[in-house]
Design an enzyme around this catalytic site. Sequence first.
Site, mmCIF file in Angstrom:
data_model
loop_
_atom_site.group_PDB
_atom_site.id
_atom_site.type_symbol
_atom_site.label_atom_id
_atom_site.label_comp_id
_atom_site.label_asym_id
_atom_site.label_seq_id
_atom_site.Cartn_x
_atom_site.Cartn_y
_atom_site.Cartn_z
ATOM 1 N N CYS A 165 0.815 -1.205 0.000
ATOM 2 C CA CYS A 165 0.000 0.000 0.000
ATOM 3 C C CYS A 165 0.860 1.272 0.000
ATOM 4 O O CYS A 165 1.687 1.471 -0.872
ATOM 5 C CB CYS A 165 -0.962 -0.063 1.182
ATOM 6 N N HIS A 166 0.691 2.127 1.006
ATOM 7 C CA HIS A 166 1.445 3.368 1.089
ATOM 8 C C HIS A 166 2.884 3.163 1.546
ATOM 9 O O HIS A 166 3.642 4.120 1.654
ATOM 10 C CB HIS A 166 0.734 4.356 2.022
ATOM 11 N N GLY A 167 3.286 1.928 1.798
ATOM 12 C CA GLY A 167 4.681 1.632 2.121
ATOM 13 C C GLY A 167 5.623 2.088 1.027
ATOM 14 O O GLY A 167 6.795 2.388 1.272
#
Length: 192
Positions: free
Chosen positions: A118-120
């Site tokens: 995801c936003h990683g």
Amino acid sequence: MGKQLLMLVGDYAEDYETMVPFQALQAVGHTVHAVCPDKKAGDKVATAIHDFEGDQTYSEKPGHKFTLTHDFEQVDVTAYDGLVIPGGRAPEYLRLNKRVLEIIQQFDSAGKPIAAVCHGAQLLAAAGVLKGRTCSAYPACAPEVKLAGGTYADIAIDQAHTDGNLVSAPAWPAHPAWIAQFLELLGTKITH
């Protein structure tokens, strides 16, 4: 033999993307040290549940309190075999921490497996480890992947992509594929 893994989390990390890999990786025999800048073992971070309910983007609901297992200040990358980076809102501010970026760079330069969901990808982009690589992420992070010199893997929300030592996925529905590909990079063999 189990591996020793580091998980970078922060307040409002996505609940499923934190809890599920944390527990699943332990269930197959690995040790997971969950850390957060400016926090110590026993401290907690708030999580948020991001859900896909047909709106233009995910909805957000309160998650759980996640207990950290180790002190951030004590992290020594040489002691770990792999890195896990959950998504959620935490990466947007964790990327402002110089030591967080150094940790990611050290894992990458050593060729150790990195799993980001995801936003990683915001942390990977800020650490400068995406140039010339293909990386999946939540679609809203596609511009950051591209601006960091990477190619955005536009895959189904329940799929994952491996490029060298990097396994990435769009969001928590990809856990089965993402965790399986990360386990493969770690050399974990599961027999039935």
